[in-house]
Scaffold this motif. Sequence first.
Motif, short mmCIF file in Angstrom:
data_model
loop_
_atom_site.label_atom_id
_atom_site.label_comp_id
_atom_site.label_asym_id
_atom_site.label_seq_id
_atom_site.Cartn_x
_atom_site.Cartn_y
_atom_site.Cartn_z
N UNK A 1 6.46 -2.86 -8.98
CA UNK A 1 7.34 -2.63 -7.83
C UNK A 1 8.38 -3.75 -7.73
N UNK A 2 9.62 -3.37 -7.37
CA UNK A 2 10.67 -4.39 -7.28
C UNK A 2 10.38 -5.44 -6.21
N UNK A 3 9.69 -5.04 -5.14
CA UNK A 3 9.36 -6.00 -4.10
C UNK A 3 8.40 -7.07 -4.61
N UNK B 1 0.85 -1.19 0.00
CA UNK B 1 0.00 0.00 0.00
C UNK B 1 0.89 1.25 0.00
N UNK B 2 1.18 1.77 -1.18
CA UNK B 2 2.07 2.92 -1.30
C UNK B 2 1.40 4.19 -0.77
N UNK B 3 2.13 4.92 0.04
CA UNK B 3 1.62 6.18 0.60
C UNK B 3 1.70 7.28 -0.46
N UNK B 4 0.57 7.95 -0.71
CA UNK B 4 0.60 9.13 -1.56
C UNK B 4 -0.43 10.13 -1.05
N UNK B 5 -0.39 11.34 -1.56
CA UNK B 5 -1.23 12.42 -1.05
C UNK B 5 -2.72 12.12 -1.23
N UNK C 1 9.84 5.84 -6.40
CA UNK C 1 9.88 5.48 -4.98
C UNK C 1 8.48 5.09 -4.52
N UNK C 2 8.37 3.92 -3.92
CA UNK C 2 7.08 3.43 -3.42
C UNK C 2 7.24 3.17 -1.92
N UNK D 1 7.13 1.16 6.16
CA UNK D 1 7.89 0.02 6.66
C UNK D 1 8.72 -0.63 5.55
N UNK D 2 8.59 -0.14 4.31
CA UNK D 2 9.42 -0.65 3.21
C UNK D 2 9.47 0.42 2.12
N UNK D 3 10.67 0.67 1.61
CA UNK D 3 10.83 1.55 0.46
C UNK D 3 11.13 0.69 -0.75
N UNK D 4 10.14 0.62 -1.64
CA UNK D 4 10.29 -0.16 -2.87
C UNK D 4 10.46 0.81 -4.04
#
Length: 278
Positions: free
Chosen positions: A196-198, A107-111, A222-223, A123-126
């Motif tokens: 996403x790379x993850x 669940x990528x954080x965005x505005x 950046x995710x 908790x993870x930068x993908x």
Amino acid sequence: MKLRKSAAIAATVAALALTATACGGDDGDDKGSSGGKKITIGIKFDQPGIGQKTPDGKYEGFDVDVASYVAKELGYATGDIQWKEAKSADRETMLQRGDVDFIAASYSINDERAAKVDFAGPYLLAHQDVLIRADDSSIKAPADLNNKKLCSVTGSTSAQNVKDKLAPKAQLQEYGGYSECLTGVENKAIDALTTDDSILAGYASQADFKGKFKLGGFKMTNENYGIGVKKGSDLKGKINTALEKMVKDGSWDKAVKKNFGPAGYKNEPAPKIGNVVK
């Protein structure tokens, strides 16, 4: 006689109450410190390495490990967790309706999302990346995707992002699922898969695919993966505390290696809480 009967009945009721209380206490101990209460957590059911429901009804993946750790810190035993599928398009609605207590589902954080729900983490930068055949040396940079067949799932913006910004001559291919894209790459019908790379690492880590694919390592976006909660929920602070502990005691690193290691995934260090990388 009536007084004696009343006294006997009262004694019997009291004894039964004590027995029931004792039994109730045993049940609570079996279920953990939550006293038998349940917690409902949203995850992906179809992303190996991230969140997957296996054919035998089990749940596994990095998000599952993170969510399970957080639930334990919140006072819930494994048996207290109710897993619920959180498809990408449904996540905000599920939180707003109270269908789940929190969501950990790539669940990528965005505005736009942060205006509707709150996020603990990240908790993870993908990063957006590509997955190619292990023996393919022709794709060394995003520009090399020009004139290549680039696959992503229907409805995803990942492939279009590459075409718009990095490789305008890429030939976009949309398949119904990531597994279909992977099969296409394996059979050389497709040159690369992007998301996403993850997620890519999770798929490449499956037993059937080990050694067949590699990640490009391009870091095209950046995710920041966060844990979604209902707007204004006090769970946000508690989850952040749990995530910090997970990193500190080494459980985070173990979960990364367990779920992504077989693909040679070069993950970023655990991000600091509240540090969303643009």
